[in-house]
Design a protein around this motif. Structure first.
Motif, PDB file in Angstrom:
ATOM      1  N   LEU A  74       0.826  -1.208   0.000  1.00 44.91           N
ATOM      2  CA  LEU A  74       0.000   0.000   0.000  1.00 44.91           C
ATOM      3  C   LEU A  74       0.861   1.260   0.000  1.00 44.91           C
ATOM      4  O   LEU A  74       0.519   2.260  -0.634  1.00 44.91           O
ATOM      5  CB  LEU A  74      -0.942   0.003   1.197  1.00 44.91           C
ATOM      6  CG  LEU A  74      -2.075  -1.007   1.133  1.00 44.91           C
ATOM      7  CD1 LEU A  74      -2.805  -1.070   2.466  1.00 44.91           C
ATOM      8  CD2 LEU A  74      -3.037  -0.658   0.022  1.00 44.91           C
ATOM      9  N   GLY A  75       1.982   1.210   0.711  1.00 51.01           N
ATOM     10  CA  GLY A  75       2.912   2.342   0.703  1.00 51.01           C
ATOM     11  C   GLY A  75       3.467   2.607  -0.693  1.00 51.01           C
ATOM     12  O   GLY A  75       3.585   3.755  -1.121  1.00 51.01           O
ATOM     13  N   GLU A  76       3.805   1.550  -1.415  1.00 49.49           N
ATOM     14  CA  GLU A  76       4.303   1.712  -2.786  1.00 49.49           C
ATOM     15  C   GLU A  76       3.235   2.308  -3.697  1.00 49.49           C
ATOM     16  O   GLU A  76       3.530   3.172  -4.531  1.00 49.49           O
ATOM     17  CB  GLU A  76       4.776   0.368  -3.334  1.00 49.49           C
ATOM     18  CG  GLU A  76       6.072  -0.106  -2.715  1.00 49.49           C
ATOM     19  CD  GLU A  76       6.529  -1.439  -3.293  1.00 49.49           C
ATOM     20  OE1 GLU A  76       6.229  -1.729  -4.463  1.00 49.49           O
ATOM     21  OE2 GLU A  76       7.193  -2.178  -2.548  1.00 49.49           O
ATOM     22  N   ALA A 119       1.406   9.640  -5.408  1.00 50.76           N
ATOM     23  CA  ALA A 119       1.966  10.943  -5.052  1.00 50.76           C
ATOM     24  C   ALA A 119       2.860  11.476  -6.164  1.00 50.76           C
ATOM     25  O   ALA A 119       2.792  12.661  -6.515  1.00 50.76           O
ATOM     26  CB  ALA A 119       2.752  10.834  -3.748  1.00 50.76           C
ATOM     27  N   ALA A 120       3.695  10.623  -6.734  1.00 55.76           N
ATOM     28  CA  ALA A 120       4.577  11.060  -7.828  1.00 55.76           C
ATOM     29  C   ALA A 120       3.757  11.515  -9.029  1.00 55.76           C
ATOM     30  O   ALA A 120       4.065  12.533  -9.651  1.00 55.76           O
ATOM     31  CB  ALA A 120       5.522   9.925  -8.215  1.00 55.76           C
ATOM     32  N   GLY A 121       2.695  10.777  -9.343  1.00 56.72           N
ATOM     33  CA  GLY A 121       1.832  11.164 -10.462  1.00 56.72           C
ATOM     34  C   GLY A 121       1.133  12.486 -10.217  1.00 56.72           C
ATOM     35  O   GLY A 121       1.033  13.328 -11.119  1.00 56.72           O
ATOM     36  N   LEU A 122       0.650  12.686  -9.002  1.00 53.82           N
ATOM     37  CA  LEU A 122      -0.025  13.950  -8.680  1.00 53.82           C
ATOM     38  C   LEU A 122       0.952  15.124  -8.698  1.00 53.82           C
ATOM     39  O   LEU A 122       0.614  16.218  -9.174  1.00 53.82           O
ATOM     40  CB  LEU A 122      -0.715  13.855  -7.325  1.00 53.82           C
ATOM     41  CG  LEU A 122      -1.957  12.972  -7.287  1.00 53.82           C
ATOM     42  CD1 LEU A 122      -2.451  12.807  -5.857  1.00 53.82           C
ATOM     43  CD2 LEU A 122      -3.051  13.533  -8.177  1.00 53.82           C
TER      44      LEU A 122
END
Length: 95
Positions: free
Chosen positions: A67-69, A75-78
């Motif tokens: 889930l962390g991954e 987050a990187a996409g946003l």
């Protein structure tokens, strides 16, 4: 509390309950017999305007790491999406 604040509080509570429900629905990762991975307790508390403990769920570290991954990728996409949408000021013409 005004109506908007009450509505936001309700949204936060609902999100916390849904998150815990989703976590508890995951099947537990079972390693080979004799291996103990331990358990991680995830708790959810709405911290504003009044603290409210929603609850907790105990999870295996394999599911939690997965889930962390997923959260890292999101987050990187946003961040990339918001970085592209920043308006740029450009000087056109000049003397």
């Amino acid at each position: 509390m005004d109506q908007q604040r009450v509505a936001y509080q309700m949204v936060a509570e609902r999100a916390g309950r849904r998150f815990l429900t989703g976590l508890s629905a995951l099947p537990e990762f079972k390693p080979r017999p004799g291996v103990d991975l331990g358990i991680i307790r995830v708790s959810v508390t709405v911290v504003r305007p009044n603290s409210l403990d929603i609850g907790f769920v105990d999870m295996d570290p394999v599911n939690l790491a997965d889930l962390g991954e997923i959260a890292d990728r999101r987050a990187a996409g946003l961040r990339a999406k918001h970085a592209q949408s920043k308006p740029a000021l450009r000087l056109v013409g000049g003397a």
